[in-house]
Motif scaffolding. Structure first.
Motif, mmCIF file in Angstrom:
data_model
loop_
_atom_site.group_PDB
_atom_site.id
_atom_site.type_symbol
_atom_site.label_atom_id
_atom_site.label_comp_id
_atom_site.label_asym_id
_atom_site.label_seq_id
_atom_site.Cartn_x
_atom_site.Cartn_y
_atom_site.Cartn_z
ATOM 1 N N PHE A 49 0.658 -1.214 -0.006
ATOM 2 C CA PHE A 49 0.148 -0.034 0.124
ATOM 3 C C PHE A 49 0.870 1.264 -0.009
ATOM 4 O O PHE A 49 1.511 1.579 0.952
ATOM 5 N N LEU A 50 0.837 1.969 -1.130
ATOM 6 C CA LEU A 50 1.782 3.095 -1.305
ATOM 7 C C LEU A 50 1.136 4.376 -1.394
ATOM 8 O O LEU A 50 0.026 4.452 -2.155
ATOM 9 N N GLY A 51 1.921 5.394 -1.092
ATOM 10 C CA GLY A 51 1.461 6.786 -1.458
ATOM 11 C C GLY A 51 2.339 7.820 -0.932
ATOM 12 O O GLY A 51 2.945 7.541 0.098
ATOM 13 N N PRO A 52 2.386 8.828 -1.631
ATOM 14 C CA PRO A 52 3.114 9.804 -1.153
ATOM 15 C C PRO A 52 2.691 10.423 0.087
ATOM 16 O O PRO A 52 1.588 10.265 0.709
ATOM 17 N N ASN A 53 3.621 11.165 1.026
ATOM 18 C CA ASN A 53 3.183 11.664 2.445
ATOM 19 C C ASN A 53 1.763 12.778 2.085
ATOM 20 O O ASN A 53 1.743 13.522 1.224
ATOM 21 N N GLY A 54 0.954 12.526 3.043
ATOM 22 C CA GLY A 54 -0.319 13.203 3.216
ATOM 23 C C GLY A 54 -1.160 12.571 2.106
ATOM 24 O O GLY A 54 -2.183 13.405 1.786
ATOM 25 N N ALA A 55 -0.956 11.452 1.571
ATOM 26 C CA ALA A 55 -2.033 11.016 0.359
ATOM 27 C C ALA A 55 -3.210 10.273 1.065
ATOM 28 O O ALA A 55 -4.234 10.175 0.306
ATOM 29 N N GLY A 56 -3.099 10.003 2.417
ATOM 30 C CA GLY A 56 -4.125 9.369 3.146
ATOM 31 C C GLY A 56 -3.802 7.750 3.402
ATOM 32 O O GLY A 56 -4.839 7.207 3.837
ATOM 33 N N LYS A 57 -2.649 7.527 3.219
ATOM 34 C CA LYS A 57 -2.095 6.027 3.491
ATOM 35 C C LYS A 57 -2.322 5.757 4.939
ATOM 36 O O LYS A 57 -2.727 4.613 5.249
ATOM 37 N N THR A 58 -1.700 6.569 5.612
ATOM 38 C CA THR A 58 -1.531 6.420 7.254
ATOM 39 C C THR A 58 -2.998 6.396 7.692
ATOM 40 O O THR A 58 -3.204 5.520 8.431
ATOM 41 N N THR A 59 -3.803 7.428 7.317
ATOM 42 C CA THR A 59 -5.150 7.217 7.797
ATOM 43 C C THR A 59 -5.957 6.112 7.388
ATOM 44 O O THR A 59 -6.710 5.166 8.021
ATOM 45 N N THR A 60 -5.657 5.497 6.010
ATOM 46 C CA THR A 60 -6.493 4.241 5.732
ATOM 47 C C THR A 60 -6.056 3.152 6.486
ATOM 48 O O THR A 60 -6.917 2.071 7.044
ATOM 49 N N LEU A 61 -4.424 2.911 6.872
ATOM 50 C CA LEU A 61 -4.203 1.912 7.525
ATOM 51 C C LEU A 61 -4.650 1.894 9.024
ATOM 52 O O LEU A 61 -5.098 1.005 9.483
ATOM 53 N N LYS A 62 -4.768 3.100 9.475
ATOM 54 C CA LYS A 62 -5.189 3.141 10.977
ATOM 55 C C LYS A 62 -6.833 2.848 10.946
ATOM 56 O O LYS A 62 -7.319 2.280 12.049
ATOM 57 N N MET A 63 -7.631 2.994 9.976
ATOM 58 C CA MET A 63 -9.101 2.737 9.870
ATOM 59 C C MET A 63 -9.139 1.099 9.881
ATOM 60 O O MET A 63 -9.856 0.612 10.500
ATOM 61 N N LEU A 64 -8.242 0.708 8.920
ATOM 62 C CA LEU A 64 -8.299 -0.899 8.623
ATOM 63 C C LEU A 64 -7.792 -1.737 9.898
ATOM 64 O O LEU A 64 -8.330 -2.715 10.107
ATOM 65 N N THR A 65 -7.003 -1.156 11.016
ATOM 66 C CA THR A 65 -6.700 -1.506 12.114
ATOM 67 C C THR A 65 -7.496 -1.193 13.207
ATOM 68 O O THR A 65 -7.134 -1.715 14.210
ATOM 69 N N THR A 66 -8.417 -0.493 13.197
ATOM 70 C CA THR A 66 -9.411 -0.190 14.404
ATOM 71 C C THR A 66 -8.834 0.848 15.146
ATOM 72 O O THR A 66 -9.311 1.365 16.008
ATOM 73 N N LEU A 67 -7.752 1.540 14.670
ATOM 74 C CA LEU A 67 -6.966 2.583 15.508
ATOM 75 C C LEU A 67 -7.691 4.018 15.073
ATOM 76 O O LEU A 67 -7.507 5.017 16.016
#
Length: 328
Positions: A49-67
């Protein structure tokens, strides 16, 4: 209806998300970090799962892991509804954070046992499962060692052991090799592949290293501005770029100009550029085009003194899809 359909496809998909969104309130404005993404991850896949900084990558990961709770949308993760049963999701997934979770002064075995007890394993079960994973990840002799005595690569593998201690069907790895030297990174890649090959684990990983994504991932998902802008195998994504890059060195500028005129007749050619006696252009399936083009030059009495072909890279894919590099 959508939820029933997602449950029906679970035998094929470990993650099934539809319309997943996350909006933040900042400075009196709504900020759409993730704008409604659909994604699937099949059981047994390694997905980058790739994306430039600020693309929404970390937010998506946190949602999928219930964080982080989604603002809208729905997902089934490891057989559990992300929004209605986050505890069920947490029981079934493993999560290896970028910064790691081990304490330097603690012994590896104690860290493993403590993590296992959080998931209801007995000390005996924790020891048995921990030693099994340590052996699989070439860490047989670390049970009684302090974490601070381990190398960076060993600590990252220990983090993975802790993420797998409860036998999750799905493990999330957040930039697993950040800070490791090239040899340790390559070693870690080998062990990540073993997770899937030996244990059947589905792996969802984020990374800032193009070679890591290229080497490890069965399939890539690229996010930018909160939406998925690219999806597929590394080879398929590279094929979406404008083609292979061909470079020819001619005897002089006149021959380069004539060679450019001939190149302009090729189907699919793009970005023809001449610089002094050097000709550049891009074209799909350059390895097939090259011998044909060389014959055309010979028939025209043009003799190149050098020819090179370069395949597109994931960097090229990023620039094409997002206009940015991965680290921008």
């Amino acid at each position: 209806m959508a939820q029933r359909k997602m449950i029906e496809t679970l035998s094929q998909n470990m993650i099934e998300a539809h319309g997943l969104k996350r909006t933040f309130r900042a400075r009196g404005k709504n900020i759409e970090a993730v704008r409604g993404i659909d994604l699937t991850v099949a059981a047994g896949e390694i997905v980058g799962f790739l994306g430039p900084n600020g693309a929404g990558k970390t937010t998506t990961l946190k949602m999928l892991t219930t964080l982080l709770e989604p603002s809208d949308g729905e997902a089934i993760v490891a057989g559990c509804d992300l929004r209605r049963d986050p505890r069920g999701v947490r029981r079934r997934i493993g999560y290896v954070a970028q910064g790691g979770t081990t304490a330097g002064i603690a012994r590896a075995g104690l860290e493993i046992t403590s993590q296992a007890e959080l998931f209801g394993l007995t000390p005996k079960q924790a020891r048995q499962r921990g030693e099994e994973l340590l052996s699989a990840l070439d860490l047989e002799d670390v049970w009684d060692r302090k974490c601070e005595s381990l190398s960076g690569g060993q600590r990252r593998r220990l983090d993975i052991v802790m993420g797998l201690i409860h036998r999750p069907q799905l493990v999330f790895l957040d930039e697993p090799s950040t800070g490791l030297d090239p040899q340790s990174r390559a070693n870690l890649w080998h062990h990540i592949r073993k997770l899937r090959d030996q244990f059947g684990t589905t792996v969802f990983l984020t990374t800032h290293y193009m070679d890591e994504a290229d080497s490890l991932s069965d399939r890539l998902l690229i996010i930018d501005h909160g939406v998925i802008v690219g999806e597929g195998t590394s080879a398929a994504l590279k094929a979406r770029v404008s083609g292979d890059s061909l470079t020819f060195t001619l005897r002089d500028g006149e021959q380069a100009a004539r060679a450019a005129d001939i190149a302009n007749t090729l189907a699919g050619v793009a970005n023809i550029v001449t610089e002094a006696n050097v000709l550049h252009y891009q074209i799909p399936k350059g390895a097939i085009v090259l011998p044909v083009y060389l014959r055309q030059l010979t028939q025209a009495g043009i003799e190149p003194i050098g020819a090179e072909i370069a395949r597109p890279t994931l960097d090229d894919v990023f620039l094409t899809l997002t206009g940015r590099t991965l680290r921008d």
